[in-house]
Scaffold this motif. Structure first.
Motif, PDB file in Angstrom:
ATOM      1  N   GLY A 152      74.189 -33.553 -25.794  1.00  0.00           N
ATOM      2  CA  GLY A 152      73.349 -32.544 -26.415  1.00  0.00           C
ATOM      3  C   GLY A 152      72.648 -31.717 -25.366  1.00  0.00           C
ATOM      4  N   ILE A 153      71.322 -31.817 -25.315  1.00  0.00           N
ATOM      5  CA  ILE A 153      70.540 -31.024 -24.362  1.00  0.00           C
ATOM      6  C   ILE A 153      70.980 -31.257 -22.920  1.00  0.00           C
ATOM      7  CG2 ILE A 153      68.223 -30.795 -23.349  1.00  0.00           C
ATOM      8  CD1 ILE A 153      67.081 -31.096 -26.168  1.00  0.00           C
ATOM      9  N   TYR A 154      71.293 -32.504 -22.575  1.00  0.00           N
ATOM     10  CA  TYR A 154      71.676 -32.799 -21.192  1.00  0.00           C
ATOM     11  C   TYR A 154      72.908 -32.010 -20.769  1.00  0.00           C
ATOM     12  CZ  TYR A 154      72.363 -35.477 -16.921  1.00  0.00           C
ATOM     13  OH  TYR A 154      72.499 -35.846 -15.589  1.00  0.00           O
ATOM     14  N   ASP A 155      73.839 -31.814 -21.688  1.00  0.00           N
ATOM     15  CA  ASP A 155      75.111 -31.148 -21.391  1.00  0.00           C
ATOM     16  C   ASP A 155      75.065 -29.641 -21.652  1.00  0.00           C
ATOM     17  OD1 ASP A 155      78.051 -31.222 -20.853  1.00  0.00           O
ATOM     18  OD2 ASP A 155      78.159 -30.573 -22.948  1.00  0.00           O
ATOM     19  N   ALA A 156      74.007 -29.148 -22.298  1.00  0.00           N
ATOM     20  CA  ALA A 156      73.956 -27.753 -22.727  1.00  0.00           C
ATOM     21  C   ALA A 156      73.800 -26.798 -21.552  1.00  0.00           C
ATOM     22  CB  ALA A 156      72.803 -27.554 -23.700  1.00  0.00           C
ATOM     23  N   ASP A 157      74.349 -25.591 -21.713  1.00  0.00           N
ATOM     24  CA  ASP A 157      74.110 -24.547 -20.726  1.00  0.00           C
ATOM     25  C   ASP A 157      72.993 -23.611 -21.176  1.00  0.00           C
ATOM     26  OD1 ASP A 157      75.819 -23.627 -22.779  1.00  0.00           O
ATOM     27  OD2 ASP A 157      76.676 -22.058 -21.515  1.00  0.00           O
ATOM     28  N   GLU A 174      65.294 -26.370 -13.612  1.00  0.00           N
ATOM     29  CA  GLU A 174      65.794 -26.939 -12.368  1.00  0.00           C
ATOM     30  C   GLU A 174      67.186 -27.540 -12.536  1.00  0.00           C
ATOM     31  OE1 GLU A 174      62.796 -29.640 -11.089  1.00  0.00           O
ATOM     32  OE2 GLU A 174      61.373 -28.063 -10.531  1.00  0.00           O
ATOM     33  N   MET A 175      67.545 -27.869 -13.774  1.00  0.00           N
ATOM     34  CA  MET A 175      68.891 -28.364 -14.057  1.00  0.00           C
ATOM     35  C   MET A 175      69.890 -27.217 -14.171  1.00  0.00           C
ATOM     36  SD  MET A 175      68.205 -31.368 -16.890  1.00  0.00           S
ATOM     37  CE  MET A 175      69.939 -31.884 -16.949  1.00  0.00           C
ATOM     38  N   GLY A 176      69.394 -25.980 -14.066  1.00  0.00           N
ATOM     39  CA  GLY A 176      70.280 -24.826 -14.123  1.00  0.00           C
ATOM     40  C   GLY A 176      70.556 -24.300 -15.510  1.00  0.00           C
ATOM     41  N   LYS A 177      69.755 -24.722 -16.473  1.00  0.00           N
ATOM     42  CA  LYS A 177      69.976 -24.287 -17.852  1.00  0.00           C
ATOM     43  C   LYS A 177      69.292 -22.950 -18.125  1.00  0.00           C
ATOM     44  CE  LYS A 177      70.304 -29.072 -19.358  1.00  0.00           C
ATOM     45  NZ  LYS A 177      71.778 -29.073 -19.285  1.00  0.00           N
ATOM     46  N   THR A 178      69.904 -22.176 -18.988  1.00  0.00           N
ATOM     47  CA  THR A 178      69.286 -20.944 -19.470  1.00  0.00           C
ATOM     48  C   THR A 178      68.330 -21.332 -20.585  1.00  0.00           C
ATOM     49  OG1 THR A 178      71.207 -19.572 -18.938  1.00  0.00           O
ATOM     50  CG2 THR A 178      69.695 -18.740 -20.627  1.00  0.00           C
ATOM     51  N   GLU A 179      67.041 -21.037 -20.377  1.00  0.00           N
ATOM     52  CA  GLU A 179      66.021 -21.440 -21.344  1.00  0.00           C
ATOM     53  C   GLU A 179      65.505 -20.252 -22.144  1.00  0.00           C
ATOM     54  OE1 GLU A 179      63.131 -24.827 -20.517  1.00  0.00           O
ATOM     55  OE2 GLU A 179      63.425 -23.877 -18.568  1.00  0.00           O
ATOM     56  N   LEU A 180      65.477 -20.426 -23.444  1.00  0.00           N
ATOM     57  CA  LEU A 180      64.936 -19.448 -24.369  1.00  0.00           C
ATOM     58  C   LEU A 180      63.703 -20.084 -24.986  1.00  0.00           C
ATOM     59  CD1 LEU A 180      68.353 -18.851 -26.176  1.00  0.00           C
ATOM     60  CD2 LEU A 180      67.583 -17.819 -24.013  1.00  0.00           C
ATOM     61  N   VAL A 181      62.526 -19.548 -24.698  1.00  0.00           N
ATOM     62  CA  VAL A 181      61.273 -20.190 -25.089  1.00  0.00           C
ATOM     63  C   VAL A 181      60.524 -19.341 -26.108  1.00  0.00           C
ATOM     64  CG1 VAL A 181      58.974 -20.841 -24.271  1.00  0.00           C
ATOM     65  CG2 VAL A 181      60.987 -21.505 -22.956  1.00  0.00           C
ATOM     66  N   VAL A 182      60.078 -19.974 -27.186  1.00  0.00           N
ATOM     67  CA  VAL A 182      59.190 -19.326 -28.156  1.00  0.00           C
ATOM     68  C   VAL A 182      57.796 -19.893 -27.944  1.00  0.00           C
ATOM     69  CG1 VAL A 182      58.677 -18.913 -30.592  1.00  0.00           C
ATOM     70  CG2 VAL A 182      61.060 -19.085 -29.835  1.00  0.00           C
ATOM     71  N   ASP A 183      56.856 -19.044 -27.558  1.00  0.00           N
ATOM     72  CA  ASP A 183      55.503 -19.489 -27.258  1.00  0.00           C
ATOM     73  C   ASP A 183      54.556 -18.315 -27.423  1.00  0.00           C
ATOM     74  OD1 ASP A 183      53.085 -20.430 -25.995  1.00  0.00           O
ATOM     75  OD2 ASP A 183      54.292 -21.889 -24.889  1.00  0.00           O
ATOM     76  N   LEU A 184      53.466 -18.507 -28.153  1.00  0.00           N
ATOM     77  CA  LEU A 184      52.508 -17.435 -28.392  1.00  0.00           C
ATOM     78  C   LEU A 184      51.577 -17.182 -27.211  1.00  0.00           C
ATOM     79  CD1 LEU A 184      51.680 -18.156 -32.118  1.00  0.00           C
ATOM     80  CD2 LEU A 184      52.307 -15.908 -31.223  1.00  0.00           C
ATOM     81  N   ASN A 185      51.567 -18.074 -26.248  1.00  0.00           N
ATOM     82  CA  ASN A 185      50.690 -17.942 -25.089  1.00  0.00           C
ATOM     83  C   ASN A 185      51.495 -17.471 -23.887  1.00  0.00           C
ATOM     84  OD1 ASN A 185      48.914 -18.144 -22.978  1.00  0.00           O
ATOM     85  ND2 ASN A 185      48.559 -20.348 -23.180  1.00  0.00           N
ATOM     86  N   PRO A 186      51.393 -16.191 -23.511  1.00  0.00           N
ATOM     87  CA  PRO A 186      52.187 -15.696 -22.385  1.00  0.00           C
ATOM     88  C   PRO A 186      51.750 -16.264 -21.042  1.00  0.00           C
ATOM     89  CG  PRO A 186      50.618 -14.029 -23.083  1.00  0.00           C
ATOM     90  CD  PRO A 186      50.542 -15.144 -24.101  1.00  0.00           C
ATOM     91  N   LEU A 187      50.594 -16.941 -21.003  1.00  0.00           N
ATOM     92  CA  LEU A 187      50.101 -17.536 -19.763  1.00  0.00           C
ATOM     93  C   LEU A 187      50.584 -18.970 -19.568  1.00  0.00           C
ATOM     94  CD1 LEU A 187      46.407 -16.284 -20.014  1.00  0.00           C
ATOM     95  CD2 LEU A 187      48.280 -15.244 -18.720  1.00  0.00           C
TER      96      LEU A 187
END
Length: 248
Positions: A152-157, A174-187
């Motif tokens: 799952g997450i471990y193998d995901a790109d 750091e694992m080289g994954k492309t991260e898409l983050v939903v977060d209301l706090n830009p800081l």
């Protein structure tokens, strides 16, 4: 868990009250931790400062996220207690449209909560929910969110991580994954390290990503354009500017 809401949709605080109810009901059902109540309150404060609407920059981020999910070799949507309580049906729909998998991942992890969330997602149409095996670990983390499925997450790109912990966001990067983050706090650290920071309320962001995914599906050129034209630093700067310029 939303059928008990008695506030009419015309109420000016309808969306906020609905969100609070879903989190409260999630706690009662064993899906959301009590700490999730605090996290929701913090997010609501930022949403208020952002005008409680999807900004143009957040919409562009959602479009880029949709493009990444569609073009991924193996995309996974990470689901915690708050996300499951707030947008279960929407997460399932997003996974269906993009071909992504759903994996439950929790900081306050128990077998009972993992199973409760997986069951709740299945009630809303999910199939093959991951997170129960937890047969791999994200390097560099000592807490329970390090536990992930090897397939799952471990193998995901590409990983969509709504309402994420900052240290895990850094570790996934750091694992080289492309991260898409939903977060209301830009800081917060999570959007700061994300490939695509979506500074928006999850109850708006997930349907918006799905809408863009439907539009971009089957069009690799449009997907690539959405990715190449997105500027993460500009998106974060826009969100910060929006907060600073809020009218009293």
């Amino acid at each position: 868990m939303t059928e008990e809401v008695s506030v009419p949709e015309s109420h000016p605080r309808y969306e906020s009250l609905l969100t609070r109810h879903r989190i409260e009901a999630g706690v009662e059902r064993g899906i959301t931790s009590k700490q999730g109540l605090i996290a929701e309150g913090r997010g609501e404060a930022f949403d208020y400062l952002l005008g409680e609407e999807t900004t143009d920059s957040a919409d562009r981020a959602a479009r880029a996220a949709a493009a990444y999910l569609l073009s991924a070799e193996h995309a996974v949507v990470s689901v915690n207690g708050n996300a499951a309580a707030l947008v279960p049906e929407e997460l399932v729909e997003l996974a269906d449209v993009t071909g992504a998998e759903l994996e439950v991942n929790l900081f306050n992890r128990t077998r009972e909560r993992i199973e409760a969330i997986a069951d709740y997602l299945r009630e809303h149409g999910a199939e093959g929910v991951k997170g129960l095996d937890a047969d791999a670990r994200i390097p560099g983390l000592d807490h329970e969110r390090a536990k992930v499925d090897s397939d799952g997450i471990y193998d995901a790109d590409v990983v969509l991580v709504p309402l994420e912990d900052g240290d895990r966001a850094e570790a996934l990067g750091e694992m080289g994954k492309t991260e898409l983050v939903v977060d209301l706090n830009p800081l917060s650290r999570s959007p700061q390290v994300a490939t695509v920071p979506i500074v928006d309320n999850i109850i708006r962001a997930i349907p918006t990503i799905t809408e863009h995914a439907r539009e971009l599906a089957g069009d690799p050129a449009a997907q690539q354009a959405a990715i190449e034209t997105f500027d993460a630093d500009a998106a974060l700067a826009d969100a910060k500017r929006r907060i600073r310029e809020v009218e009293a």
